[in-house]
Scaffold this motif. Structure first.
Motif, short mmCIF file in Angstrom:
data_model
loop_
_atom_site.label_atom_id
_atom_site.label_comp_id
_atom_site.label_asym_id
_atom_site.label_seq_id
_atom_site.Cartn_x
_atom_site.Cartn_y
_atom_site.Cartn_z
N THR A 191 2.23 17.56 18.22
CA THR A 191 2.55 18.98 18.37
C THR A 191 4.02 19.19 18.75
OG1 THR A 191 1.73 18.89 20.67
CG2 THR A 191 0.21 19.68 18.97
N ASN A 192 4.56 18.31 19.60
CA ASN A 192 5.98 18.44 19.98
C ASN A 192 6.90 18.24 18.78
OD1 ASN A 192 5.57 19.03 22.66
ND2 ASN A 192 5.78 16.92 23.35
N SER A 193 6.46 17.43 17.83
CA SER A 193 7.30 17.18 16.66
C SER A 193 7.46 18.43 15.80
CB SER A 193 6.70 16.04 15.82
OG SER A 193 5.50 16.45 15.18
N PHE A 194 6.54 19.38 15.92
CA PHE A 194 6.63 20.62 15.14
C PHE A 194 7.16 21.80 15.97
CE2 PHE A 194 3.34 18.23 12.83
CZ PHE A 194 3.83 18.32 11.54
N LYS A 195 7.51 21.55 17.22
CA LYS A 195 7.98 22.63 18.09
C LYS A 195 9.49 22.73 18.09
CE LYS A 195 4.19 22.68 21.51
NZ LYS A 195 3.86 22.49 22.94
N GLU A 242 12.94 23.43 20.32
CA GLU A 242 13.31 22.90 21.64
C GLU A 242 12.87 23.83 22.76
OE1 GLU A 242 17.33 21.36 23.98
OE2 GLU A 242 17.38 21.82 21.84
N MET A 243 12.98 25.14 22.55
CA MET A 243 12.60 26.10 23.59
C MET A 243 11.09 26.06 23.85
SD MET A 243 13.03 29.63 21.41
CE MET A 243 12.57 30.62 22.82
N ASP A 244 10.28 25.74 22.83
CA ASP A 244 8.83 25.64 23.03
C ASP A 244 8.45 24.34 23.74
OD1 ASP A 244 8.27 28.07 21.75
OD2 ASP A 244 8.35 27.12 19.78
N ILE A 245 9.21 23.27 23.49
CA ILE A 245 8.90 21.98 24.14
C ILE A 245 9.12 22.06 25.64
CG2 ILE A 245 9.61 19.55 24.29
CD1 ILE A 245 10.28 19.65 21.34
N PHE A 246 10.16 22.77 26.05
CA PHE A 246 10.55 22.77 27.45
C PHE A 246 9.99 23.95 28.24
CE2 PHE A 246 13.84 20.10 25.55
CZ PHE A 246 13.77 18.99 26.39
N THR A 247 8.99 24.60 27.70
CA THR A 247 8.35 25.67 28.48
C THR A 247 7.60 25.06 29.66
OG1 THR A 247 6.44 25.58 27.00
CG2 THR A 247 8.11 27.26 26.56
N THR A 248 7.57 25.77 30.76
CA THR A 248 6.90 25.26 31.97
C THR A 248 5.42 25.04 31.72
OG1 THR A 248 8.47 26.47 33.35
CG2 THR A 248 6.47 25.66 34.42
N VAL A 265 16.76 13.44 26.85
CA VAL A 265 15.95 12.87 25.76
C VAL A 265 15.80 13.92 24.68
CG1 VAL A 265 13.73 11.87 25.12
CG2 VAL A 265 14.70 11.40 27.38
N ASP A 266 16.04 13.52 23.45
CA ASP A 266 15.82 14.43 22.33
C ASP A 266 14.34 14.36 21.96
OD1 ASP A 266 15.75 15.84 19.94
OD2 ASP A 266 17.75 15.21 19.35
N TRP A 267 13.53 15.18 22.65
CA TRP A 267 12.09 15.10 22.49
C TRP A 267 11.64 15.51 21.10
CZ3 TRP A 267 9.48 12.41 25.80
CH2 TRP A 267 9.93 12.31 27.13
N GLY A 268 12.34 16.42 20.48
CA GLY A 268 11.96 16.87 19.15
C GLY A 268 12.08 15.76 18.12
#
Length: 274
Positions: free
Chosen positions: A31-35, A37-43, A236-239
């Motif tokens: 799921t993170n691969s399709f998000k 950056e702003m969606d990955i780092f939401t609280t 880290v470049d999570w995307g």
């Protein structure tokens, strides 16, 4: 009756726990691969988001991911062929030419698998550097084949011990040599074991990081090493790392899906019958 249902319920809970333990991390990576950056780092993790392929595009176009994919495929296939090839012949030698040292030698091979892999890094690094293969794909190929060989020998010996002795004797009476018995009798019978050993060796090589990181350079990075470059000292470049990890998982999942019966049959038969 109550005791039996309690036992069944406990087993179901344990299975569900381990299923979630396995699936949840994979689901998060995918799921993170399709998000964005702003969606990955939401609280609070978001289940509903606008999917994007930007992370995949960046991983392939900006991170030399295609090169890493080719390197990993080459290393995994070649090292598995070497390990399974030598392992099959070694297992046949230990089971067909029986002596009082056969089991001792076999147990010695298994002990080699139990030794922490990191303890073998320095000797292998020194040997590969002295032979001039440091920074090439030969380094991880040799390392992965050497690390897989003890387990493959032990696994295939279990299959070969289960080959009926009468078949070998009948082939010998018909005039077959030891090698003809091997190719015409033993190999067809232990094909599930060879398939299981090949897939397990390939999976290990595909996912191995430590030796690949130390024995390669930027042009010969494998997938795990390439993914690790997305991890910086500060961030880290999570995307991109999630996209790269997702693509990395797909080939082994597909292969495992099609040969899962051989893996199950191979690991259980080789362990129990050996």
């Amino acid at each position: 009756m109550l005791t039996r249902w309690t036992g069944v319920g406990f087993k179901i809970i344990v299975l569900l726990f381990f299923t979630l333990w396995t699936i949840v991390p994979i689901a998060l990576v995918v799921t993170n691969s399709f998000k964005k950056e702003m969606d990955i780092f939401t609280t609070t993790p978001t289940l509903w988001f606008s999917p994007t392929l930007t992370n995949y595009f960046n991983a392939f176009s900006k991170g030399d991911f295609s090169l890493y994919f080719i390197n990993s495929t080459y290393v995994a296939v070649i090292s598995s062929l070497i390990a399974v090839g030598f392992g099959t012949f070694a297992a046949y030698g230990l089971t067909s030419f029986r002596s009082k040292w056969s089991n001792t030698i076999a147990n010695g091979f298994l002990l080699g698998k139990l030794v922490p892999a990191i303890s073998m890094l320095l000797p292998l690094f020194t040997l590969i550097r002295l032979t001039g293969f440091l920074g090439t794909l030969v380094g991880p190929i040799v390392a992965h084949a050497a690390l897989n060989l003890p387990f493959i020998i032990w696994l295939l010996m279990g299959f070969m011990r289960d080959v009926p002795k009468e078949l070998n004797d009948a082939a010998t009476i018909d005039g077959c040599t030891k090698m003809q018995v091997f190719w015409k009798v033993v190999v067809p019978i232990i094909l599930p074991g060879i398939a299981a050993a090949s897939i397990l060796a390939m999976q290990y090589s595909w996912n191995e990081l430590l030796f690949s990181m130390q024995l390669t350079d930027m042009d010969t990075y494998t997938l795990p090493v390439g993914i690790s470059t997305f991890v910086g000292a500060i961030s880290v470049d999570w995307g991109k790392s999630s996209a790269a990890a997702t693509v990395t998982m797909v080939p082994m999942i597909i292969v495992g899906f099609f040969v899962q019966k051989y893996i199950a049959q191979g690991t259980t038969s080789g362990a129990v019958k050996g």
